[in-house]
Write a protein that holds these residues in place. Sequence first.
Motif, PDB file in Angstrom:
ATOM      1  N   PRO A 110       0.835  -1.204   0.000  1.00 18.65           N
ATOM      2  CA  PRO A 110       0.000   0.000   0.000  1.00 18.65           C
ATOM      3  C   PRO A 110       0.873   1.259   0.000  1.00 18.65           C
ATOM      4  O   PRO A 110       1.906   1.323   0.670  1.00 18.65           O
ATOM      5  CB  PRO A 110      -0.801  -0.118   1.301  1.00 18.65           C
ATOM      6  CG  PRO A 110      -0.623  -1.543   1.752  1.00 18.65           C
ATOM      7  CD  PRO A 110       0.717  -1.951   1.256  1.00 18.65           C
ATOM      8  N   MET A 111       0.450   2.255  -0.751  1.00 15.98           N
ATOM      9  CA  MET A 111       1.160   3.533  -0.828  1.00 15.98           C
ATOM     10  C   MET A 111       0.164   4.656  -0.567  1.00 15.98           C
ATOM     11  O   MET A 111      -0.973   4.601  -1.031  1.00 15.98           O
ATOM     12  CB  MET A 111       1.812   3.707  -2.200  1.00 15.98           C
ATOM     13  CG  MET A 111       2.784   2.598  -2.567  1.00 15.98           C
ATOM     14  SD  MET A 111       3.438   2.771  -4.249  1.00 15.98           S
ATOM     15  CE  MET A 111       4.295   4.339  -4.107  1.00 15.98           C
ATOM     16  N   THR A 179      -3.005   3.902  -2.874  1.00 14.13           N
ATOM     17  CA  THR A 179      -2.740   2.955  -3.952  1.00 14.13           C
ATOM     18  C   THR A 179      -2.324   1.621  -3.358  1.00 14.13           C
ATOM     19  O   THR A 179      -1.435   1.568  -2.505  1.00 14.13           O
ATOM     20  CB  THR A 179      -1.645   3.474  -4.894  1.00 14.13           C
ATOM     21  OG1 THR A 179      -2.043   4.726  -5.456  1.00 14.13           O
ATOM     22  CG2 THR A 179      -1.389   2.493  -6.024  1.00 14.13           C
ATOM     23  N   THR A 180      -2.963   0.561  -3.793  1.00 18.91           N
ATOM     24  CA  THR A 180      -2.615  -0.792  -3.379  1.00 18.91           C
ATOM     25  C   THR A 180      -2.038  -1.519  -4.583  1.00 18.91           C
ATOM     26  O   THR A 180      -2.709  -1.662  -5.605  1.00 18.91           O
ATOM     27  CB  THR A 180      -3.851  -1.534  -2.847  1.00 18.91           C
ATOM     28  OG1 THR A 180      -4.438  -0.785  -1.777  1.00 18.91           O
ATOM     29  CG2 THR A 180      -3.476  -2.911  -2.332  1.00 18.91           C
ATOM     30  N   LEU A 189       1.804  -6.544 -10.975  1.00 19.73           N
ATOM     31  CA  LEU A 189       0.722  -7.457 -11.331  1.00 19.73           C
ATOM     32  C   LEU A 189      -0.662  -6.874 -11.045  1.00 19.73           C
ATOM     33  O   LEU A 189      -1.648  -7.315 -11.625  1.00 19.73           O
ATOM     34  CB  LEU A 189       0.878  -8.778 -10.567  1.00 19.73           C
ATOM     35  CG  LEU A 189       2.205  -9.514 -10.754  1.00 19.73           C
ATOM     36  CD1 LEU A 189       2.232 -10.770  -9.894  1.00 19.73           C
ATOM     37  CD2 LEU A 189       2.439  -9.852 -12.222  1.00 19.73           C
ATOM     38  N   TYR A 190      -0.725  -5.897 -10.140  1.00 23.49           N
ATOM     39  CA  TYR A 190      -2.021  -5.325  -9.762  1.00 23.49           C
ATOM     40  C   TYR A 190      -1.766  -3.929  -9.212  1.00 23.49           C
ATOM     41  O   TYR A 190      -0.791  -3.699  -8.478  1.00 23.49           O
ATOM     42  CB  TYR A 190      -2.692  -6.191  -8.697  1.00 23.49           C
ATOM     43  CG  TYR A 190      -3.978  -5.626  -8.131  1.00 23.49           C
ATOM     44  CD1 TYR A 190      -5.205  -5.880  -8.741  1.00 23.49           C
ATOM     45  CD2 TYR A 190      -3.979  -4.846  -6.974  1.00 23.49           C
ATOM     46  CE1 TYR A 190      -6.385  -5.377  -8.222  1.00 23.49           C
ATOM     47  CE2 TYR A 190      -5.148  -4.340  -6.454  1.00 23.49           C
ATOM     48  CZ  TYR A 190      -6.349  -4.601  -7.072  1.00 23.49           C
ATOM     49  OH  TYR A 190      -7.516  -4.086  -6.551  1.00 23.49           O
ATOM     50  N   SER A 191      -2.625  -2.995  -9.562  1.00 22.76           N
ATOM     51  CA  SER A 191      -2.523  -1.636  -9.024  1.00 22.76           C
ATOM     52  C   SER A 191      -3.906  -1.006  -9.023  1.00 22.76           C
ATOM     53  O   SER A 191      -4.601  -1.022 -10.046  1.00 22.76           O
ATOM     54  CB  SER A 191      -1.555  -0.784  -9.846  1.00 22.76           C
ATOM     55  OG  SER A 191      -1.451   0.515  -9.300  1.00 22.76           O
ATOM     56  N   SER A 192      -4.297  -0.473  -7.867  1.00 21.16           N
ATOM     57  CA  SER A 192      -5.609   0.161  -7.729  1.00 21.16           C
ATOM     58  C   SER A 192      -5.448   1.403  -6.863  1.00 21.16           C
ATOM     59  O   SER A 192      -4.907   1.329  -5.755  1.00 21.16           O
ATOM     60  CB  SER A 192      -6.605  -0.808  -7.088  1.00 21.16           C
ATOM     61  OG  SER A 192      -7.838  -0.168  -6.817  1.00 21.16           O
ATOM     62  N   SER A 193      -5.904   2.540  -7.366  1.00 26.15           N
ATOM     63  CA  SER A 193      -5.786   3.806  -6.642  1.00 26.15           C
ATOM     64  C   SER A 193      -7.165   4.356  -6.331  1.00 26.15           C
ATOM     65  O   SER A 193      -8.078   4.282  -7.161  1.00 26.15           O
ATOM     66  CB  SER A 193      -4.991   4.832  -7.458  1.00 26.15           C
ATOM     67  OG  SER A 193      -3.660   4.404  -7.658  1.00 26.15           O
ATOM     68  N   ASN A 194      -7.303   4.928  -5.137  1.00 25.79           N
ATOM     69  CA  ASN A 194      -8.551   5.553  -4.701  1.00 25.79           C
ATOM     70  C   ASN A 194      -8.225   6.901  -4.069  1.00 25.79           C
ATOM     71  O   ASN A 194      -7.207   7.050  -3.384  1.00 25.79           O
ATOM     72  CB  ASN A 194      -9.276   4.664  -3.683  1.00 25.79           C
ATOM     73  CG  ASN A 194      -9.697   3.329  -4.266  1.00 25.79           C
ATOM     74  OD1 ASN A 194     -10.758   3.203  -4.855  1.00 25.79           O
ATOM     75  ND2 ASN A 194      -8.856   2.309  -4.109  1.00 25.79           N
ATOM     76  N   ILE A 195      -9.104   7.878  -4.302  1.00 28.21           N
ATOM     77  CA  ILE A 195      -8.912   9.233  -3.789  1.00 28.21           C
ATOM     78  C   ILE A 195     -10.079   9.581  -2.880  1.00 28.21           C
ATOM     79  O   ILE A 195     -11.242   9.361  -3.241  1.00 28.21           O
ATOM     80  CB  ILE A 195      -8.808  10.258  -4.940  1.00 28.21           C
ATOM     81  CG1 ILE A 195      -7.726   9.834  -5.939  1.00 28.21           C
ATOM     82  CG2 ILE A 195      -8.501  11.644  -4.386  1.00 28.21           C
ATOM     83  CD1 ILE A 195      -7.650  10.724  -7.162  1.00 28.21           C
ATOM     84  N   TYR A 196      -9.761  10.129  -1.718  1.00 33.25           N
ATOM     85  CA  TYR A 196     -10.784  10.493  -0.741  1.00 33.25           C
ATOM     86  C   TYR A 196     -10.488  11.880  -0.180  1.00 33.25           C
ATOM     87  O   TYR A 196      -9.324  12.299  -0.092  1.00 33.25           O
ATOM     88  CB  TYR A 196     -10.818   9.493   0.425  1.00 33.25           C
ATOM     89  CG  TYR A 196     -11.084   8.071   0.035  1.00 33.25           C
ATOM     90  CD1 TYR A 196     -12.384   7.586  -0.100  1.00 33.25           C
ATOM     91  CD2 TYR A 196     -10.032   7.190  -0.196  1.00 33.25           C
ATOM     92  CE1 TYR A 196     -12.621   6.261  -0.458  1.00 33.25           C
ATOM     93  CE2 TYR A 196     -10.261   5.872  -0.554  1.00 33.25           C
ATOM     94  CZ  TYR A 196     -11.553   5.422  -0.683  1.00 33.25           C
ATOM     95  OH  TYR A 196     -11.781   4.105  -1.037  1.00 33.25           O
ATOM     96  N   TYR A 197     -11.548  12.579   0.227  1.00 34.47           N
ATOM     97  CA  TYR A 197     -11.373  13.725   1.108  1.00 34.47           C
ATOM     98  C   TYR A 197     -11.123  13.212   2.518  1.00 34.47           C
ATOM     99  O   TYR A 197     -11.656  12.171   2.922  1.00 34.47           O
ATOM    100  CB  TYR A 197     -12.624  14.606   1.119  1.00 34.47           C
ATOM    101  CG  TYR A 197     -12.817  15.443  -0.121  1.00 34.47           C
ATOM    102  CD1 TYR A 197     -11.897  16.421  -0.479  1.00 34.47           C
ATOM    103  CD2 TYR A 197     -13.936  15.261  -0.935  1.00 34.47           C
ATOM    104  CE1 TYR A 197     -12.075  17.191  -1.612  1.00 34.47           C
ATOM    105  CE2 TYR A 197     -14.122  16.022  -2.075  1.00 34.47           C
ATOM    106  CZ  TYR A 197     -13.187  16.982  -2.408  1.00 34.47           C
ATOM    107  OH  TYR A 197     -13.361  17.740  -3.535  1.00 34.47           O
ATOM    108  N   ILE A 198     -10.310  13.926   3.273  1.00 33.89           N
ATOM    109  CA  ILE A 198     -10.138  13.640   4.688  1.00 33.89           C
ATOM    110  C   ILE A 198     -10.236  14.958   5.443  1.00 33.89           C
ATOM    111  O   ILE A 198     -10.031  16.042   4.881  1.00 33.89           O
ATOM    112  CB  ILE A 198      -8.800  12.949   4.997  1.00 33.89           C
ATOM    113  CG1 ILE A 198      -7.621  13.837   4.574  1.00 33.89           C
ATOM    114  CG2 ILE A 198      -8.723  11.586   4.344  1.00 33.89           C
ATOM    115  CD1 ILE A 198      -6.272  13.294   4.993  1.00 33.89           C
TER     116      ILE A 198
END
Length: 218
Positions: A110-111, A179-180, A189-198
């Motif tokens: 995770p990043m 990003t995971t 092999l796999y990359s998924s990014s998500n953006i959130y307000y905090i």
Amino acid sequence: MSLRIWGAICLAVTLSGCFKVNTSQAPMATTWEMSEQQRMQAAHHWDVLARNEARGIMANQRLRSRPLYVFSPQPSTPFERGYHSLLESQLVQQGALVSTQPEGSVIINPMVQVVTHSDRGSIRPPPGALTFLAAGVAWAFQPLNHWSEPALALIPGAALLDVFGGNITKVGNTEVIITTRASEFDTLLYSSSNIYYINDGDSNHYESRSGLRVSSQW
């Protein structure tokens, strides 16, 4: 209209035809289409993210039957520690083979990047917000002259707030990109990014002092 005025109009139209229309010396600013972005402000939201990522990883044919090792950076932030254990738990529940050692395993890494905006300009309210506000004001003042119990006007407004209050939140200045990634032998092999307000005060949950910080201020 006098001939002098007509002559001035014709001259202006003629001169305007000598120049290209719809031109500008610099690109004109425009807005994006309406979009939504969730706010992450509870550990439960970390678990929701972990569950979604575990499902995505297990849906990958190259990862489904491989041993997986969830990397945990040191030192780690509260989010990184929580997300590490939550992702391991969700992977196990999804039937993954989770290893406690990185050797011979696909590395799940995770990043996290925190983005802080310092000058975003004005942000318009969502469509219908001003109309809803104006209608509410009109409704509130209507009973003053026509109803024997003006306080009853508060009931419909309170009901609307009860129904829609949970959907209301502000657009903040702090966001997080999570990003995971899954990699093996320098191959992604796999990359998924998500953006959130905090919440602005929660940035220390995601950002370590020695970590990478991304800011819109140059």
